[in-house]
Design a protein around this motif. Structure first.
Motif, mmCIF file in Angstrom:
data_model
loop_
_atom_site.group_PDB
_atom_site.id
_atom_site.type_symbol
_atom_site.label_atom_id
_atom_site.label_comp_id
_atom_site.label_asym_id
_atom_site.label_seq_id
_atom_site.Cartn_x
_atom_site.Cartn_y
_atom_site.Cartn_z
ATOM 1 N N LEU A 140 0.818 -1.207 0.000
ATOM 2 C CA LEU A 140 0.000 0.000 0.000
ATOM 3 C C LEU A 140 0.854 1.260 0.000
ATOM 4 O O LEU A 140 0.442 2.293 -0.527
ATOM 5 C CB LEU A 140 -0.932 -0.001 1.220
ATOM 6 C CG LEU A 140 -2.034 -1.064 1.213
ATOM 7 C CD1 LEU A 140 -2.761 -1.086 2.542
ATOM 8 C CD2 LEU A 140 -3.012 -0.809 0.081
ATOM 9 N N GLU A 141 2.032 1.186 0.576
ATOM 10 C CA GLU A 141 2.882 2.362 0.635
ATOM 11 C C GLU A 141 3.479 2.722 -0.724
ATOM 12 O O GLU A 141 4.163 3.733 -0.864
ATOM 13 C CB GLU A 141 3.977 2.158 1.683
ATOM 14 C CG GLU A 141 3.434 2.316 3.109
ATOM 15 C CD GLU A 141 4.399 1.848 4.175
ATOM 16 O OE1 GLU A 141 5.493 1.366 3.823
ATOM 17 O OE2 GLU A 141 4.053 1.964 5.362
ATOM 18 N N VAL A 158 -3.287 10.805 -0.151
ATOM 19 C CA VAL A 158 -4.019 12.071 -0.058
ATOM 20 C C VAL A 158 -4.379 12.286 1.408
ATOM 21 O O VAL A 158 -4.967 11.398 2.038
ATOM 22 C CB VAL A 158 -5.302 12.044 -0.924
ATOM 23 C CG1 VAL A 158 -5.952 13.423 -0.948
ATOM 24 C CG2 VAL A 158 -4.984 11.576 -2.341
ATOM 25 N N GLU A 159 -4.027 13.445 1.973
ATOM 26 C CA GLU A 159 -4.201 13.671 3.406
ATOM 27 C C GLU A 159 -4.554 15.122 3.702
ATOM 28 O O GLU A 159 -4.532 15.983 2.820
ATOM 29 C CB GLU A 159 -2.904 13.296 4.159
ATOM 30 C CG GLU A 159 -2.976 11.958 4.875
ATOM 31 C CD GLU A 159 -3.740 12.019 6.195
ATOM 32 O OE1 GLU A 159 -4.407 13.042 6.460
ATOM 33 O OE2 GLU A 159 -3.670 11.023 6.947
ATOM 34 N N VAL A 160 -4.855 15.362 4.985
ATOM 35 C CA VAL A 160 -5.212 16.716 5.416
ATOM 36 C C VAL A 160 -4.014 17.513 5.912
ATOM 37 O O VAL A 160 -4.083 18.725 6.073
ATOM 38 C CB VAL A 160 -6.295 16.685 6.525
ATOM 39 C CG1 VAL A 160 -7.595 16.114 6.003
ATOM 40 C CG2 VAL A 160 -5.805 15.911 7.749
ATOM 41 N N HIS A 161 -2.898 16.811 6.214
ATOM 42 C CA HIS A 161 -1.727 17.491 6.778
ATOM 43 C C HIS A 161 -0.478 16.710 6.421
ATOM 44 O O HIS A 161 -0.540 15.488 6.186
ATOM 45 C CB HIS A 161 -1.863 17.598 8.304
ATOM 46 C CG HIS A 161 -0.849 18.483 8.945
ATOM 47 N ND1 HIS A 161 0.359 17.999 9.408
ATOM 48 C CD2 HIS A 161 -0.856 19.822 9.198
ATOM 49 C CE1 HIS A 161 1.054 19.011 9.921
ATOM 50 N NE2 HIS A 161 0.344 20.123 9.804
ATOM 51 N N GLU A 162 0.654 17.411 6.403
ATOM 52 C CA GLU A 162 1.914 16.769 6.054
ATOM 53 C C GLU A 162 2.276 15.626 6.996
ATOM 54 O O GLU A 162 2.977 14.677 6.625
ATOM 55 C CB GLU A 162 3.058 17.801 6.064
ATOM 56 C CG GLU A 162 2.922 18.912 5.037
ATOM 57 C CD GLU A 162 3.191 18.447 3.617
ATOM 58 O OE1 GLU A 162 3.597 17.282 3.430
ATOM 59 O OE2 GLU A 162 2.980 19.263 2.688
ATOM 60 N N ALA A 195 5.302 6.318 3.458
ATOM 61 C CA ALA A 195 5.000 7.182 2.314
ATOM 62 C C ALA A 195 4.893 8.644 2.738
ATOM 63 O O ALA A 195 4.640 8.964 3.910
ATOM 64 C CB ALA A 195 3.701 6.740 1.662
ATOM 65 N N ALA A 196 5.071 9.551 1.793
ATOM 66 C CA ALA A 196 4.830 10.976 1.986
ATOM 67 C C ALA A 196 3.534 11.350 1.274
ATOM 68 O O ALA A 196 3.051 10.618 0.414
ATOM 69 C CB ALA A 196 5.997 11.796 1.434
ATOM 70 N N GLY A 197 2.974 12.493 1.631
ATOM 71 C CA GLY A 197 1.729 12.913 1.018
ATOM 72 C C GLY A 197 1.929 13.388 -0.415
ATOM 73 O O GLY A 197 2.814 14.193 -0.694
#
Length: 296
Positions: free
Chosen positions: A186-187, A192-196, A215-217
């Motif tokens: 999955l990584e 997609v996220e709300v914050h870093e 993972a990073a956003g």
């Protein structure tokens, strides 16, 4: 004994600091300090222990607060009820997460408008919301963290289930066999996220995989509704409250990538300043939301 001194004392006892009590009372900090010293002189006993950060009540202070606070709250209720009858309309200042307040709380409270309640909503995260409530900017708050101390009183409102979702295109590319590889696979997807800091994904990874995401956003948008629309358009995976994406799951716009035996949950709390449930418009809204939450 001056009732104004007792009101200041109870506010300091609940707030845990002269500074915060002064903001709630609309007084200067020296005025609050002076009133507490006057009350201590009248009683001949110390009521608080002064510390570097705030104050701690003595046993005498705790006893006085326990005895005085209910009566002061009752007097406030009498006063506010009188104002209610004269004005006909009372305004409730509500604060909380933008998505939950918009989709859950405000629709649940709208029947009270015909009963003379006006609504004003503010949005923010748990820390901002609770700080604003403590400072007197809001009457009622919905938060995802239980506050500490005696100034604020929290009641569990409801739990929300978190779901790991992506567009059908990403789900088809992974396939059920690949998903058995777990979070390592999955990584490889954009997030997609709300914050870093990836708060929703991190909480999900911790609960389901007992690890932190590597993972990073790919897309950061500070509103879960924007996260949902972006994930549905194919930008990547997202972790969302089920209530928010239920319709999209039914229609197939997004697909749940996993179905863990114990889905991650997060609790919402209904929070007020201690003693303000004596005010009719706050108590009515509080009760109405708790009743509505049974069906959420």
């Amino acid at each position: 004994m001056d009732l104004a001194l007792l009101r200041t004392f109870v506010t300091v006892h609940r707030a845990g600091s002269f500074t915060r009590a002064a903001a709630l009372l609309g007084l200067s900090q020296p005025a609050v300090t002076g009133q507490i010293r006057t009350l201590e002189k009248q009683l001949g006993r110390p009521l608080f222990l002064r510390q570097a950060r705030g104050v701690t009540p003595t046993t005498i202070g705790d006893e006085l607060a326990h005895r005085a606070a209910p009566h002061l709250d009752a007097l406030v209720e009498i006063t506010e009820t009188g104002l209610d009858e004269e004005s006909g309309v009372r305004t409730l200042h509500l604060a909380g997460p933008p998505e939950f307040v918009s989709l859950r709380a405000l629709p649940a409270l709208t029947p009270l408008i015909s009963q003379g309640l006006a609504l004003r909503a503010s949005f923010g995260n748990a820390e901002e919301t609770l700080e604003g409530l403590a400072a007197g900017h809001h009457d009622l708050a919905i938060a995802t963290a239980r506050p500490r101390g005696g100034l604020l009183t929290a009641t569990p409102l409801c739990d929300e289930e978190h779901v790991l979702v992506a567009s059908p295109r990403w789900a088809a590319r992974l396939g059920p066999g690949v998903l058995r590889g777990g979070h390592v696979v999955l990584e490889q997807l954009p997030v997609v996220e709300v914050h870093e800091s990836l708060p929703f994904v991190s909480r999900y990874w911790s609960a389901v995989f007992d690890s932190r995401p590597a993972a990073a956003g790919a897309v950061i948008a500070p509103d879960l509704r924007a996260v949902l629309e972006t994930a549905a358009s194919g930008a990547g995976l997202a972790v969302l409250p089920r209530y928010l994406c239920e319709e999209e799951l039914r229609s197939g716009r997004v697909v749940a990538l996993l179905d863990p035996p114990v889905p991650p949950l997060r609790t919402y709390f209904l929070v007020v300043r201690t003693g303000t449930l004596a005010l009719p418009h706050i108590a009515r809204a509080h009760e109405w939301l708790l009743r509505a939450a049974v069906d959420w």
